[in-house]
Design a protein around this motif. Structure first.
Motif, short mmCIF file in Angstrom:
data_model
loop_
_atom_site.label_atom_id
_atom_site.label_comp_id
_atom_site.label_asym_id
_atom_site.label_seq_id
_atom_site.Cartn_x
_atom_site.Cartn_y
_atom_site.Cartn_z
N UNK A 45 -1.33 -7.94 -4.08
CA UNK A 45 0.00 -8.60 -4.59
C UNK A 45 0.94 -8.88 -3.56
N UNK A 46 1.30 -7.80 -2.91
CA UNK A 46 2.44 -8.02 -2.11
C UNK A 46 2.04 -9.04 -1.10
N UNK B 267 0.86 -1.22 -0.04
CA UNK B 267 -0.07 -0.11 -0.04
C UNK B 267 0.85 1.20 0.14
N UNK B 268 1.69 1.26 0.83
CA UNK B 268 2.87 2.50 1.00
C UNK B 268 3.60 2.51 -0.37
N UNK B 269 4.20 1.30 -0.75
CA UNK B 269 5.00 1.58 -2.00
C UNK B 269 4.14 2.01 -3.09
N UNK B 270 2.90 1.65 -3.33
CA UNK B 270 2.36 2.38 -4.57
C UNK B 270 1.48 3.60 -4.27
N UNK B 271 1.79 4.21 -3.21
CA UNK B 271 1.29 5.64 -3.00
C UNK B 271 1.75 6.50 -3.75
N UNK C 259 -3.10 1.25 -5.74
CA UNK C 259 -2.65 0.99 -4.28
C UNK C 259 -3.23 -0.36 -3.86
N UNK C 260 -4.41 -0.49 -4.12
CA UNK C 260 -5.16 -1.82 -3.51
C UNK C 260 -4.67 -3.21 -4.32
#
Length: 171
Positions: A155-156, A136-140, A149-150
């Motif tokens: 995926x992570x 979530x943080x990485x794709x923000x 983000x979801x």
């Protein structure tokens, strides 16, 4: 944006400081260790195996970073072992961070604050939550749609779910 200019605890700072290769791979590694540890042997066994595995893999990571740092050094430059070790300790802290939450849950199960089985599964689900949060943080960012983000979080987190699937297959 780098970690020095980002406001502490902002999404940019968290992305720079929290979301590292070592955190992701360390979290998956710890999940796999817990998943293949036989909980029937007791929560003490799972705790001890997890703790020793985290320490061994962290020491290996520090050593590997220290050795690999030498590849960037030209032959004319002297070896700076202390600087390499300091850099390795900083770069590998994600692996240690990955082991803390599940070890806390397992320790709570060990001292009787939670049942052993509850502690075991809480440790595994906690790792999935860490992976989801990291995704979530990485794709923000400013121009990132919420659904990306979801997707990143899912995926992570799926990497942790694979560790649980491994547990089901092994046991």
């Amino acid at each position: 944006m780098n970690a020095q200019t980002a406001k502490r605890w902002s999404s940019g700072w968290l992305r720079q400081e929290f979301v590292t290769q070592e955190l992701i791979s360390g979290t998956v590694l710890v999940s796999v260790v817990i998943a293949v540890a036989n909980e029937a042997g007791g929560i003490l066994d799972v705790f001890a195996i997890t703790l020793l595995s985290v320490l061994i893999f962290w020491a290996t990571e520090v050593f590997a970073h220290t050795v690999a740092a030498q590849r960037r050094r030209p032959d004319t430059e002297t070896v700076r072992v202390r600087a390499s070790i300091r850099s390795a300790l900083r770069d590998s802290r994600g692996l240690l961070l990955a082991g803390i939450p599940p070890l806390v849950f397992l320790l709570l199960g060990l001292v009787g604050m939670r049942g052993g089985t509850v502690a075991y599964w809480t440790a595994l689900w906690g790792e999935v939550a860490i992976l989801a949060a990291a995704g979530w943080i990485a794709f923000g960012g400013l121009s990132v749609a919420w659904y990306w983000r979801v997707c990143g979080a899912a995926a992570t987190a799926a990497l942790g779910l694979l560790a649980m699937l491994l547990k089901i297959l092994v046991h």
